[in-house]
Every structure is written in structure tokens, then in C-alpha cells.
Design a protein around this motif. Structure first.
Motif, PDB file in Angstrom:
ATOM      1  N   ASP A 237       0.821  -1.209   0.000  1.00  0.00           N
ATOM      2  CA  ASP A 237       0.000   0.000   0.000  1.00  0.00           C
ATOM      3  C   ASP A 237       0.859   1.265   0.000  1.00  0.00           C
ATOM      4  N   ALA A 241       1.188   4.097  -2.952  1.00  0.00           N
ATOM      5  CA  ALA A 241       1.000   5.519  -2.657  1.00  0.00           C
ATOM      6  C   ALA A 241       2.198   6.338  -3.135  1.00  0.00           C
ATOM      7  N   ASP A 244       2.035   6.588  -6.956  1.00  0.00           N
ATOM      8  CA  ASP A 244       0.999   7.542  -7.362  1.00  0.00           C
ATOM      9  C   ASP A 244       1.443   8.986  -7.109  1.00  0.00           C
ATOM     10  N   ARG A 255      -1.036  14.161   0.518  1.00  0.00           N
ATOM     11  CA  ARG A 255      -0.536  12.789   0.438  1.00  0.00           C
ATOM     12  C   ARG A 255       0.967  12.739   0.720  1.00  0.00           C
ATOM     13  N   LEU A 259       2.794  10.776   3.932  1.00  0.00           N
ATOM     14  CA  LEU A 259       3.837   9.768   3.744  1.00  0.00           C
ATOM     15  C   LEU A 259       5.120  10.161   4.463  1.00  0.00           C
TER      16      LEU A 259
END
Length: 691
Positions: A237, A241, A244, A255, A259
Motif C-alpha cells: 500500500d 502511494a 501515485d 498525500r 507519507l
């Protein structure tokens, strides 16, 4: 208040009662605006005849001028000067005579004491060099060039969805290999970890500290040494991420922030396992001690802001916080400080990481022999709801904001939402806030660009609740600020470039030039009223030439008038007559630029002579770069957006949510960009022409 009295008190406070607008017309400031600004400045500026001190709190001189001071005291008195170098000089001042400080006094910050019996007064004496620092290569007459980048726009195969210090190192290596003298950056000031979507580098939380999103986590030892961090990072996952975020056309700040902060908290856990005498722990402790209250306030702000944002997703700047947290000296903030010491220390650690990584980038520049290296950008102010104003509200006039008066392109004026520093408070503190600001931004770079350099002379203040048109210029102590700028520039071996675009009186340009500040020449503006472009050999040597800036269209956007079409879509030009005039003016400018390119021989002779119908092409792009590369300007900054022929701007002034400002990435990764034959030919051509 009588008009004459109001005018005198306003002048004493530095508030101008008129100004010359962009059309050359004289504009008068209303009495209401003057009164409102006086109220915001407080009672200190409203005394018509303030008491004369024995000595001023600070006195500033240049090393090449006589240093005399007349104490405000009757009779003989004694003086003592404690120099920064540790010497103590003494003497007597006979009644009615000025004090003449010794000639040859070293540049620096000295302490003067005047005494007469029980009366004692002190003054900070600042002695500055005549000019700012200039690198040896420029003094030798060399013409240097480099890349001007928006760091967050950089793509690479390994970053986490935003350009970071790892990408910056790659950029430095590749540019140095191609002969560049510097890599210029957008402001890297601290923003808002709790509000990652607030991405404007020109509206920072603090100008003294750093944007921690630029930390290269791949280069953090504790990330690789922590099994939990590695387990998290390899999870499918997380990898999806990351992929992306990396592939996104725009920086997805929420995002990316999620992270990075998750990874950094895992790194922080590992850092906490280091022994007390570990070199990194010792270095971190020294960094915190040296950062003092300003750094501590930054970390406290970020930690408290995060807590409040978790409780209320709409929580913004500190003026919107619960009342009990708005006073940094209050009991509730003290309780938070005690109860969340680890979280505050985490944010201190993030600043340390960012500082050390940017320092590594500058060290790399010097190792590779770049004459300037990193070139930083100092924003004109700070957001009124950020850490800097929360930590020291008395330094700012929080009832006003900084902006610009109305002009042709902005008939309503501009309100930037930045809190102005109070010039009276600056002077009372011996200009220490300005000194600290320069030291923070000159550390670890070879050049500093001052955005809106006219802020050293004046800023357009807008009382809260009023429109930008209802503002006024407030003057700052320019001569003192210029002297301090020269002193800190020489001490840090950091040259200064002043963004002097727009309406700047020629005498002010001359004063900046005499102080050793390099001006900023943008291709689009180097034309006269007849749309005749300045030839390259006529550019001022003491300047930096550039094709465009972050607030202007790219080369392709300018040539195609894409910025005007975009502005219409965004509602920036509601007056169709104004828009029509701008299109006609752009067409004339295009023709003038094409004529200049032909005259200079930048274009092949078989290129059409008429701009109408001529579309942007690699040939035209190269010609514009050649034209600038041949300029007499000592510095040239070129941007990857133009190498890549990008049409869209990174920022559209006058917009907020209407356009994704400060988010658009480059269209290729660094690896792809520097493997491109066309880009390499262009950079080789620029380098050859600058030699």
C-alpha cells in the motif's frame, strides 16, 4: 486631528501622504487611512515631539565615512566603546562638541556607553562596509549562469512526490557538469506541517526556518536502520502511494506530507535510540541551543498547530485558535509545552534534519567548484497567522497586511496577507530582527535574492478590513538596512540580488547599485514604450538576466499569450476592453522581440520576419536563450520549464483556489531531462556564450 498635525505625525511614523502610481500620476492618501495606520502602530508613533535620548539606541555608519555623534546631554561626559573584537576604547566629550569615534574602527557591532555622573546611556554602534560581497569570479569580469528552479517541481525516479534535497543534489551535479555557477531556489521557508495544502513559498509561517517537506528521507540514516520503518516502506500500500505521488502531474501536498511525516516519525524513534554521546545527537543539541527562542517557538507552533488541527480540521492560523493558545507567554501554552515536550522536540529535530541536508547541498556546490553554489530567495514577509508572528507579535503590525496599490493589471490592487514588520520596533531593538533574518537566510548559500527589494525602502500597508486601494506606503530606514545588509553579506560571503521589478525610482536603483546589490532584468520587461527590446550588450553588468519569473508566463506561455487566455478563464480580466488592449500589446511585444532576435543574429535568416502566425518552436526557444546568454549581465538564470517547453505557469498572481498555484511539476524527471539531446545542446550553447 488637524490636517497639518496629522501630516506631521504621519511623516514621523513613516506613512507617506501621497505616492506616484504605475501611470506616473500623483495619488493622495486619505486622512482616514493615515489615522487608521497610526492607530495600528500604537502611541509611540503619535507623539509629535518625542523626548531626545542621550544617545540613539542604535547608530549606523559606513566604514568609509566620518562617525560623529552628539549626545543629548549638557556639560562634559565620558564615553566608552566596547568593540566586537574585544577592545575597550575610552575618552571624554567636552561640552557642546560631538563625539568623533576613532577612524579605522573595524566593521561590526560595537557597544557605546555615554556617562555623566549617575546618567548612563548605551547605544549599539554598527559599522558596515561600503558594499555587499561579490564573488571573485564576478570581480574578475566573468559572466556566470545557472538554473533557477522551483524545488518542489522536480521529478525523479526516487523522490516521494515532491522535489527534495536529494533531487537538488542531482541538479547540482548535472548543472556543475555543464558549466553552471549556481542553482537558484524558490523560498525554502517554513510552511505549515498541519496545513500542507497551504503551499505558497511566498506566504511562509517563518522566514527564519525551513520547509521540512524538502527533507530527503532516502538520505536519513535512521530510516534505513529502523526495521519498523523498512517494514512500513516495503508494504504494498505504501509503495502504491509512493508511485501515485511520484506520477502525479501536480504535487499532492496532503498525500506527500502524510507519507513523509509517517516515515519521519519512524526515523525519530530510531534517533531516540542513539546514545547520549552519539555525534548526531550532540550536533542536534548544539543546533537547538544555537537556534534559541526563535527555533523553539517554531517547534512549539508546529506541535500545537498539529494538535489543534486534529481536533478541528478547519483550524488555520493562530488568530483562529482557541483564545487560551493565542498568547505564547500564557499559562495554557506553558502547560502544553510541559505536556508535549517530545512532540516539540520532534519538530526541532525536523528543522535540524532540513538544515543539515541543505548544508550538504551547499557543500556539494563548493566541492564541485561552483563559484556561487546555492542561490536562495527571501520572501517579502510572513503570513499573519504563522509561527513568526505568534512567537513575537510585538514586532509586527498585525492589524495591517502588505500588498500593492492598484495598477493596470490589478485595478483593485493586491493584498498578500503578509504581516508587516513595525519599523519602529525594529529600530528600538537595534535592528536585531533584521540581522537574525539575514543570518538565517545567508547561511549555507552563495547568493540571496531579496523578493520585492523595495521593501527596504517602503511597503504598501493595508488596514485590516479595507481594500488594497485604501492602503498607504510606510517607509523603512533604508540606509540602516542597506548598511546591515552589506555587513552580513560580507561576513557570509553571500552576494545579494534585488528583485527590483515594477515602479522603482531611478535614484533608489542607483542607491541599490552603489550598495553592491545586483538588479533583476527580465526579458519580457526589457523593452521601451515602442516595443523595442534592449540589445544584449546594453544590459547592466551589475544585474541578473532571466527570461521570466515564477509570477510570469513561461516562454511558450508568453509567446502564445496563454497567460492572457488563462487569466480570462479565471476571471482576472472582467473588462473586455482591457483584455483586448493586453492582447494587442502582446502582439506588438512579440513583434519587437522577434525583430530584436533577428537584429542580434539569434535566429537563422530564413526564419519569418513577422510574428503574427509564427508559433513557438525549438528554434525560437533557442534564439531567446541565446539572446539572454549574450547579455552583458554578470548573471543569467534559466529555468527548466523553458528547456522543457512547458506552457502552464507555476503561479498566477491574483488567484488562490481558482488555479493550482505552487503545484505544477516539471514534465520530465531529472534523469530524463539531462539525458535529452536537445536540452544538452541548449545548455552547451548557453555555457559557450557565457564564457
Amino acid at each position: 486631528m488637524e490636517p497639518l498635525l496629522l501630516e506631521k505625525i504621519s511623516a514621523q511614523a513613516g506613512i507617506a501622504n501621497e505616492y506616484i502610481n504605475a501611470l506616473g500620476q500623483r495619488q493622495t492618501i486619505s486622512a482616514q487611512t493615515q489615522r487608521r495606520l497610526l492607530d495600528l502602530m500604537g502611541h509611540r508613533s503619535r507623539t509629535l515631539t518625542p523626548p531626545t535620548p542621550l544617545v540613539p539606541p542604535v547608530a549606523v555608519w559606513r566604514s568609509d565615512e566620518p562617525m560623529t555623534l552628539t549626545p543629548g546631554i549638557q556639560g562634559d561626559c565620558d564615553w566608552q566603546l566596547s568593540t566586537e573584537q574585544g577592545a575597550i576604547l575610552r575618552g571624554n566629550i567636552p561640552a557642546g562638541t560631538p563625539l568623533r569615534l576613532p577612524s579605522g574602527l573595524a566593521c561590526g557591532y560595537h557597544q557605546l556607553t555615554i556617562s555623566q555622573g549617575a546618567q548612563v546611556a548605551s547605544s549599539l554602534v554598527i559599522v558596515a562596509p561600503p558594499r555587499c560581497y561579490q564573488p571573485a569570479a564576478l570581480l574578475a569580469g566573468k559572466r556566470l549562469w545557472g538554473a533557477s528552479i522551483q524545488l518542489y517541481t522536480l521529478r525523479s525516479a526516487v523522490n516521494w512526490g515532491i522535489g527534495d534535497t536529494g533531487d537538488l543534489k542531482m541538479m547540482i551535479r548535472e548543472m556543475a557538469r555543464r558549466g553552471a555557477a549556481f542553482v537558484g531556489l524558490n523560498p525554502i521557508h517554513a510552511l505549515y506541517p498541519a496545513m500542507p495544502a497551504n503551499a505558497s513559498p511566498y506566504s511562509p509561517s517563518s522566514r527564519r526556518w525551513l520547509n521540512t517537506l524538502y527533507i530527503d528521507i532516502n538520505n536519513v540514516e535512521d530510516f534505513h536502520h529502523n526495521p519498523a520503518a523498512q517494514q512500513w516502506w516495503t508494504h504494498p500500500d505504501v509503495q502504491r502511494a509512493l508511485i501515485d505521488a511520484r506520477a502525479a502531474v501536480q504535487v499532492d501536498y496532503p498525500r506527500v506530507s502524510a507519507l513523509k511525516l509517517t516515515a519521519l516519525r519512524l526515523c525519530w524513534q530510531q534517533f531516540g535510540r542513539r546514545t547520549q554521546h552519539d555525534p548526531q545527537r550532540l550536533d542536534f543539541a548544539a543546533f537547538v541551543r544555537h537556534g534559541g527562542d526563535s527555533l523553539r517557538h517554531q517547534a512549539e507552533f508546529d506541535a500545537l498547530h498539529e494538535l489543534l488541527a486534529q481536533q478541528d480540521n478547519a483550524c488555520s492560523g493562530w488568530q483562529a485558535w482557541p483564545q487560551k493558545y493565542r498568547d505564547i507567554q500564557g499559562a495554557e501554552v506553558a502547560m502544553f509545552r510541559q505536556g508535549h515536550a517530545q512532540e516539540i522536540t520532534f519538530y526541532l529535530w525536523l528543522q535540524w534534519l532540513a538544515d543539515r541536508q541543505f548544508a550538504e547541498c551547499y557543500d556539494l556546490c563548493r566541492t564541485l567548484g561552483m563559484p556561487i553554489g546555492l542561490y536562495r530567495d527571501l520572501a517579502v514577509g510572513v503570513s499573519d497567522g504563522g509561527a513568526e508572528t505568534w512567537g513575537d507579535p510585538a514586532l509586527f503590525c498585525l492589524g495591517a497586511s502588505v500588498g500593492a496599490p492598484p495598477d493596470v493589471l490589478g485595478p483593485q490592487g493586491q493584498n498578500w496577507g503578509l504581516a508587516p514588520m513595525d519599523p519602529l520596533a525594529m529600530a528600538e531593538r537595534g535592528y536585531q530582527p533584521f540581522i537574525d533574518l539575514l543570518r538565517s537566510n545567508m547561511r549555507g548559500c552563495g547568493a540571496l535574492r531579496i523578493d520585492h527589494v523595495m521593501s527596504l525602502l517602503r511597503l504598501w500597508w493595508i488596514p485590516r478590513g479595507d481594500t488594497a486601494a485604501q492602503g498607504a506606503y510606510v517607509h523603512y530606514p533604508m540606509e540602516a538596512l542597506l548598511a546591515i545588509l552589506a555587513l552580513e553579506s560580507q561576513r557570509h560571503h553571500c552576494m545579494v540580488i534585488g528583485e527590483d521589478l515594477g515602479t522603482v525610482p531611478e535614484e533608489i536603483r542607483g542607491r541599490l547599485r552603489d550598495n553592491g546589490i545586483y538588479s533583476y532584468n527580465v526579458l519580457f520587461f526589457e523593452q521601451n514604450a515602442h516595443h523595442e527590446f534592449l540589445p544584449p550588450e546594453a544590459y547592466a553588468p551589475q544585474s541578473m538576466a532571466a527570461a521570466t519569473t515564477h509570477d510570469l508566463p513561461t516562454l511558450r506561455g508568453y509567446w502564445s499569450a496563454g497567460d492572457l487566455f488563462l487569466g480570462r478563464q479565471l476571471g482576472l480580466y472582467p473588462d473586455t476592453a482591457v483584455l483586448r488592449y493586453l492582447h494587442e500589446d502582446r502582439q506588438r511585444s512579440r513583434q519587437g522581440l522577434l525583430d530584436a532576435l533577428h537584429r542580434h543574429g539569434s535566429l537563422p535568416k530564413n526564419t519569418p520576419q513577422q510574428a503574427k502566425g509564427l508559433v513557438m518552436s525549438p528554434r525560437l526557444n533557442r534564439a531567446m536563450h541565446r539572446y539572454l546568454a549574450d547579455s552583458a549581465s554578470a548573471l543569467l538564470g534559466v529555468q527548466p520549464e523553458d528547456w522543457l517547453d512547458i506552457a502552464t505557469p507555476v503561479n498566477v498572481p491574483g488567484t488562490s483556489d481558482q488555479y493550482p498555484n505552487w503545484r505544477r511539476k516539471l514534465t520530465r524527471t531529472l534523469e530524463e531531462m539531462f539525458a535529452n539531446p536537445g536540452i544538452n545542446r541548449l545548455l552547451r550553447d548557453i555555457n559557450r556564450r557565457r564564457l
